[in-house]
Design a protein around this motif. Structure first.
Motif: not given
Length: 489
Positions: A119-130, A145-152, A184-193
């Motif tokens: 959850t923390t990782i995805n919250s970080s990814n959302l901010l980095i992307d946006n 702000y992006i740096a804080e997200a990368k740290f977390l 990830e904003t949907s379940s379409s990318n659940n499959d990941l090696a």
């Protein structure tokens, strides 16, 4: 940069669907300012003003400090799996199955920690992307702000890879975790090696290097310097990461950025100083945000403090766990009647004779003890171990003495520092004393590929777990196995 604000009930309508469950992204970072209730907004709107963007930054810290992660429960798990504590309560809801090494892939805690980390990782990814191309805020603020997200994100990945994957020194090529670097904003990318242990560590270091570049040196208050990532936070975390890898030369390189060449060891940059507190009790006595605090979880708003089951004070003082008489509690620092070490004062004995850690004294709701996540003492001990491992015994001894003599100014090491092997073992013992109860014991055993020792307690007996055992690290959670078709079976 602006002060962090607490913004309660602020949610993004575009939910991030992780393989485990839909994650509602909140933005309520520890009541550092007033609440501004908002019902529901679109993802585009969430990044449309400086205040809303700041809310999303706050939200990542909030996810990281949730009760099942760094808000308390994760530290307790890392102590329960090690050998410093015995268990009073045989109920699995208090982690008895964590302590006795019987927790399975379907265990609630195994799934909860994984979920909190991602959850923390995805919250970080959302901010980095946006924020990648945002012009709503000044560029320096955006990068910060992006740096804080990368740290977390890096911190979360480190916590997960240390918990669910084989140690780097045991097998760096083994599958570790799905490395999710896009929101990830949907379940379409659940499959990941699953990426290898080495690849996860490479990403962690990449994030921290980039974070170090763009994070500010300091903020406008001691509270923000303690609770919000800054350059020193990223560097300090890199010393932990490299130590986990066994890359001692890199630990030395990074630690040298934070530790002066000679005593008194300290870091000074601009108006910020990091150094040992004069008295170790000060770290846990209510000031919380002094010079030793490199990164801390604050609980200013009592409503956001962890509940009974997760609170460190409740686990250590009720007690769910008590100090194992065969563990570090037997060290003369704690056990000798003549010890004058100040850390002895952080241990108490209850009516039944059990020895308890009392670093977190607020043992009633609300449990508002701040949680030290990175202390300057850890940085010195990381540096000491690395310099010993790379052959600089003089520097390693000086760093070791700095930590010991802070708590006992009269102490002289008369043994255990004469050879590299002895000095490393003495430093490792000092880690056990200094960082007791703060969640370091199991990661320290794992990174050195040492067995998780057997122990006994009121709740029964926990067996020794060898590095070759299937339960040496936690199993991949059942929810991940069910939703990610590319997870190792």
């Amino acid at each position: 940069m602006k002060s962090i604000k607490t913004i309660k009930h602020y949610t993004i309508q575009a939910l991030a669907i992780l393989p485990i469950s839909a994650v509602l992204l909140t933005a309520c970072h520890k009541d550092i300012l007033e609440a501004v209730p908002v019902t529901s907004i679109s993802n585009e709107s969430a990044y449309s003003t400086p205040a809303k963007i700041l809310a999303q930054v706050n939200g990542i810290y909030s996810q990281f400090s949730t009760a099942s992660f760094y808000g308390g429960r994760f530290q307790v798990f890392n102590e329960q799996r090690g050998d410093e504590f015995s268990q009073n309560d045989g109920n699995n809801s208090t982690g008895a199955n964590v302590w006795n090494q019987s927790i399975s892939a379907s265990g609630d805690f195994v799934n909860a920690v994984w979920s909190a980390g991602y959850t923390t990782i995805n919250s970080s990814n959302l901010l980095i992307d946006n924020l990648a191309a945002s012009t709503v805020i000044p560029d320096s603020v955006r990068k910060g702000y992006i740096a804080e997200a990368k740290f977390l994100r890096a911190f979360s990945y480190l916590s997960l890879v240390q918990t669910y994957a084989k140690p780097y020194a045991q097998s760096s090529t083994s599958p570790a975790l799905p490395l999710r670097l896009k929101a990830e904003t949907s379940s379409s990318n659940n499959d990941l090696a699953f990426s290898s242990v080495a690849d996860v560590y490479t990403q962690i270091i990449k994030d921290l290097n980039e974070a170090e570049t763009d994070l500010p040196v300091s903020y406008s208050s001691a509270l923000l310097n303690a609770s919000r990532a800054h350059k020193a936070s990223a560097i300090a975390l890199k010393t932990r990461v490299y130590l986990s890898k066994g890359d001692y030369a890199s630990v030395v390189t990074e630690a040298a950025k934070l530790v002066s060449a000679a005593a008194p060891f300290q870091y000074v940059s601009g108006n910020l100083t990091h150094k040992l507190e004069a008295n170790v009790a000060t770290v846990f006595a209510g000031s919380y945000v002094g010079n030793e605090a490199v990164f801390t979880i604050p609980f200013i708003n009592p409503a956001e403090a962890p509940a009974l089951q997760s609170a460190l004070a409740a686990n250590y003082l009720t007690p769910v766990v008590y100090l194992n008489s065969a563990g570090i509690a037997a060290d003369p620092v704690f056990a000798s009647a003549t010890s004058v070490d100040a850390r002895k004062g952080l241990i108490s004995t209850n009516a039944t004779g059990q020895k308890l850690v009392k670093k977190f004294p607020k043992n009633s709701a609300p449990y508002t003890d701040y949680i030290p996540v990175i202390r300057y003492a850890e940085v010195l001990l990381n540096y000491a171990e690395a310099t010993a491992q790379t052959g600089d015994l003089t520097k390693a001894t000086a760093l070791l003495k700095a930590v010991r003599n802070r708590s006992d100014a009269t102490y002289t090491f008369t043994s255990g520092i004469d050879t590299k092997e002895n000095l490393v073992n003495t430093i490792l013992n000092e880690r056990r004393i200094e960082l007791l109860g703060e969640g370091f014991r199991t990661p320290d055993l794992l990174r050195r590929v040492q067995a998780l020792p057997a122990k006994t307690g009121t709740a029964g007996t926990a067996p020794e777990v060898l590095p070759t055992a299937s339960n040496y690290v936690w199993a991949i959670p059942s929810n991940e196995l069910a939703y990610n078709g590319l997870s190792p079976k």
